[in-house]
Design a protein around this motif. Structure first.
Motif, mmCIF file in Angstrom:
data_model
loop_
_atom_site.group_PDB
_atom_site.id
_atom_site.type_symbol
_atom_site.label_atom_id
_atom_site.label_comp_id
_atom_site.label_asym_id
_atom_site.label_seq_id
_atom_site.Cartn_x
_atom_site.Cartn_y
_atom_site.Cartn_z
ATOM 1 N N LEU A 35 45.924 -8.516 -22.641
ATOM 2 C CA LEU A 35 45.760 -9.716 -23.178
ATOM 3 C C LEU A 35 46.115 -10.875 -22.014
ATOM 4 O O LEU A 35 47.289 -10.897 -21.395
ATOM 5 C CB LEU A 35 46.412 -9.902 -24.456
ATOM 6 C CG LEU A 35 46.554 -11.623 -24.902
ATOM 7 C CD1 LEU A 35 45.420 -12.024 -25.486
ATOM 8 C CD2 LEU A 35 47.503 -11.531 -25.912
ATOM 9 N N VAL A 36 44.994 -11.757 -21.669
ATOM 10 C CA VAL A 36 45.652 -12.770 -20.725
ATOM 11 C C VAL A 36 45.939 -14.217 -21.497
ATOM 12 O O VAL A 36 45.044 -14.277 -22.468
ATOM 13 C CB VAL A 36 44.333 -13.137 -19.828
ATOM 14 C CG1 VAL A 36 44.666 -14.234 -19.036
ATOM 15 C CG2 VAL A 36 44.121 -12.049 -19.167
ATOM 16 N N LEU A 37 47.038 -14.433 -21.259
ATOM 17 C CA LEU A 37 47.548 -16.025 -21.924
ATOM 18 C C LEU A 37 47.443 -16.923 -20.685
ATOM 19 O O LEU A 37 48.240 -16.748 -19.660
ATOM 20 C CB LEU A 37 48.908 -15.758 -22.434
ATOM 21 C CG LEU A 37 49.454 -16.938 -23.197
ATOM 22 C CD1 LEU A 37 48.717 -17.629 -24.226
ATOM 23 C CD2 LEU A 37 50.654 -16.513 -23.805
ATOM 24 N N LEU A 57 41.334 -13.060 -24.046
ATOM 25 C CA LEU A 57 41.806 -14.342 -23.420
ATOM 26 C C LEU A 57 42.331 -15.284 -24.665
ATOM 27 O O LEU A 57 41.585 -15.489 -25.630
ATOM 28 C CB LEU A 57 41.090 -14.931 -22.592
ATOM 29 C CG LEU A 57 41.195 -16.191 -22.030
ATOM 30 C CD1 LEU A 57 42.484 -16.425 -21.097
ATOM 31 C CD2 LEU A 57 40.137 -17.080 -21.357
ATOM 32 N N LEU A 58 43.585 -15.643 -24.552
ATOM 33 C CA LEU A 58 43.891 -16.783 -25.564
ATOM 34 C C LEU A 58 44.320 -18.093 -24.555
ATOM 35 O O LEU A 58 45.093 -17.874 -23.682
ATOM 36 C CB LEU A 58 45.323 -16.221 -26.095
ATOM 37 C CG LEU A 58 46.019 -17.593 -27.156
ATOM 38 C CD1 LEU A 58 44.879 -17.811 -27.945
ATOM 39 C CD2 LEU A 58 47.215 -16.840 -27.603
ATOM 40 N N VAL A 59 43.771 -19.108 -24.586
ATOM 41 C CA VAL A 59 43.979 -20.352 -23.843
ATOM 42 C C VAL A 59 45.040 -21.211 -24.632
ATOM 43 O O VAL A 59 44.678 -21.571 -25.750
ATOM 44 C CB VAL A 59 42.738 -21.200 -23.723
ATOM 45 C CG1 VAL A 59 43.157 -22.339 -23.150
ATOM 46 C CG2 VAL A 59 41.566 -20.271 -22.835
ATOM 47 N N SER A 60 46.264 -21.093 -24.045
ATOM 48 C CA SER A 60 47.253 -21.843 -24.826
ATOM 49 C C SER A 60 48.258 -22.086 -23.940
ATOM 50 O O SER A 60 48.796 -21.267 -22.795
ATOM 51 C CB SER A 60 47.719 -21.141 -26.135
ATOM 52 O OG SER A 60 49.019 -21.629 -26.574
ATOM 53 N N ASP A 61 49.330 -22.903 -24.171
ATOM 54 C CA ASP A 61 50.683 -23.084 -23.484
ATOM 55 C C ASP A 61 51.511 -21.774 -24.019
ATOM 56 O O ASP A 61 51.418 -21.557 -25.324
ATOM 57 C CB ASP A 61 51.289 -24.351 -23.789
ATOM 58 C CG ASP A 61 52.823 -24.491 -23.168
ATOM 59 O OD1 ASP A 61 53.679 -24.037 -23.874
ATOM 60 O OD2 ASP A 61 52.858 -24.707 -21.820
#
Length: 209
Positions: A35-37, A57-61
């Motif tokens: 998982l890419v964060l 992919l999770l786009v987040s701080d």
């Protein structure tokens, strides 16, 4: 080492950046479930094209609440997220503090609650030592950062180690030095001398010391 992670659930924070994306490629090649964060902050260098299109992919701080559900089942977290420019840390020190300390403390608090047994490998920098008193620099060398980024990176690694000692989080920290390789930004200022030297060499320009 990564072949031992075949089938393991691995999270790479900052996984769309230079170092993180190279780690993602290696983990995928060795059979890990990745998982890419990444926040995809344009000032931090992450790019969607740095990893395969089908990677999760999770786009987040990293400090945001929704990250907790995503990392709850992780076996290993490679915490590569952060601001790396020493120059920018002196121009906007509060932003560097936010990216390299506050968000990581929120992340550690989250891990303590949702993934207390996870292995965490955090990337710090050799810059925590400052100007060397002797060579080669070893882990016993005193730390004496020369800029805000070095101070914040040192604080971040110490937070990881405190959570290891006090809360049992299986955390360690790596002090990386002059990293270079594929997917490295050659056109952005403030990312060290190696990208500058490589760009000049590729363009046939003189390299000045």
């Amino acid at each position: 080492m990564t072949k031992d992670l075949a089938g393991a659930r691995c999270v790479v924070t900052g996984g769309l950046g230079f170092i993180g994306s190279n780690l993602v490629h290696r983990l995928i090649a060795d059979g890990a479930d990745v998982l890419v964060l990444d926040s995809l902050d344009p000032r931090l260098g992450g790019e969607l094209g740095n990893v395969p299109d089908d990677v999760e992919l999770l786009v987040s701080d990293i400090g945001r609440p929704e990250v907790g559900d995503a990392v709850a089942g992780a076996d290993v977290i490679f915490n590569v997220a952060g601001q790396v420019s020493h120059h920018e840390s002196m121009v906007d020190p509060l932003r560097d503090l936010d990216l390299n300390v506050r968000s990581h403390l929120q992340f550690l608090e989250m891990l303590r609650r949702v993934a207390p047994q996870v292995v965490v490998v955090q990337t710090s920098t050799r810059q925590v030592y400052g100007r060397p008193l002797y060579l080669p620099v070893d882990e016993l060398h005193p730390t004496n950062p020369l800029d805000v980024n070095g101070i914040d990176k040192l604080a971040c690694e110490q937070l990881h180690l405190v959570y290891a000692r006090v809360h049992g989080l299986r955390a360690s920290s790596l002090r990386l030095t002059n990293v270079y390789g594929p997917r490295q930004h050659l056109g952005r200022e403030g990312l060290g001398f190696l990208p500058v030297f490589i760009q000049r060499a590729l363009e046939g320009e003189p390299i000045q010391l």
